[in-house]
Design an enzyme around this catalytic site. Sequence first.
Site, PDB file in Angstrom:
ATOM      1  CG  HIS A  70      -4.618  -4.201  10.090  1.00  0.00           C
ATOM      2  ND1 HIS A  70      -5.676  -3.695  10.075  1.00  0.00           N
ATOM      3  CD2 HIS A  70      -4.567  -5.415   9.094  1.00  0.00           C
ATOM      4  CE1 HIS A  70      -6.177  -4.106   8.684  1.00  0.00           C
ATOM      5  NE2 HIS A  70      -5.739  -5.023   8.160  1.00  0.00           N
ATOM      6  NE  ARG A 130      -3.967  -3.567   5.664  1.00  0.00           N
ATOM      7  CZ  ARG A 130      -3.294  -3.662   4.695  1.00  0.00           C
ATOM      8  NH1 ARG A 130      -2.804  -2.450   3.932  1.00  0.00           N
ATOM      9  NH2 ARG A 130      -3.632  -4.886   3.781  1.00  0.00           N
ATOM     10  CD  GLU A 138      -5.447  -9.949   3.953  1.00  0.00           C
ATOM     11  OE1 GLU A 138      -5.163 -10.963   4.224  1.00  0.00           O
ATOM     12  OE2 GLU A 138      -6.349  -9.387   4.907  1.00  0.00           O
ATOM     13  CG  HIS A 175      -2.057  -7.902   6.913  1.00  0.00           C
ATOM     14  ND1 HIS A 175      -2.581  -6.856   6.796  1.00  0.00           N
ATOM     15  CD2 HIS A 175      -0.974  -7.897   7.101  1.00  0.00           C
ATOM     16  CE1 HIS A 175      -1.574  -5.857   6.792  1.00  0.00           C
ATOM     17  NE2 HIS A 175      -0.415  -6.652   7.089  1.00  0.00           N
TER      18      HIS A 175
END
Length: 230
Positions: free
Chosen positions: A9, A60, A87, A182
């Site tokens: 991202h 994100r 993430e 991520h």
Amino acid sequence: MSKLVLIRHGQSEWNLSNQFTGWVDVNLSEKGVEEAKKAGRLIKEHGLEFDQAYTSVLTRAIKTLHYALEESGQLWIPETKTWRLNERHYGALQGLNKKKTAEKYGDEQVHIWRRSYDVLPPAIDDNSEFSQFHDRRYAKLDPHIIPKCENLHVCLNRVMPFWEDHIAPDLLDGKNVIIAAHGNSLRALTKYIENISDDDIMNLEMKTGEPVVYTFDENLDVVKKEKLDD
């Protein structure tokens, strides 16, 4: 031959403020939006066309995917969101400023927490404002599955079932796939795809907003790897 594009991202608001983010849902910064749009323009310039998109359940990454697909004229393709591409969970570090944490615990300890393959950071309390224990997007998961902290090894074990059940079958079927996720979930995938050692993976960096393109043969062996830039 099938292609897989990985995009970390764009810069998030907490990347900008130097905070540990993990599973905390924060937005893209203005720079992050531009990075995501640039990724889409590079994808278009290189003539990359996709059959399937995957992303995490965090804003994100989702927005990065959408900006990239919109800029490349492919916002219409099928899209699947999964917590398995989130993430890595930074545990009790989530929300803390990285510099101040290093001043408190030492640079070496923080580097180990951030980069070690198998060392866990401190676990988060379920009642912390930065815990995801009560987050509605994980309500259907077994509570024991929701992590209190993760290292890259745990993150890899979490990502791999989704690779095996969804991503790999798409690629073997000849589909081109894009994943916006991520730094660490993509490092985990990269470790597997490239067979990177536990020690060497500590040094792998994923730039925000940079598309990484893999070309696979019919056995899912990597034929080519390319990073798209100006």
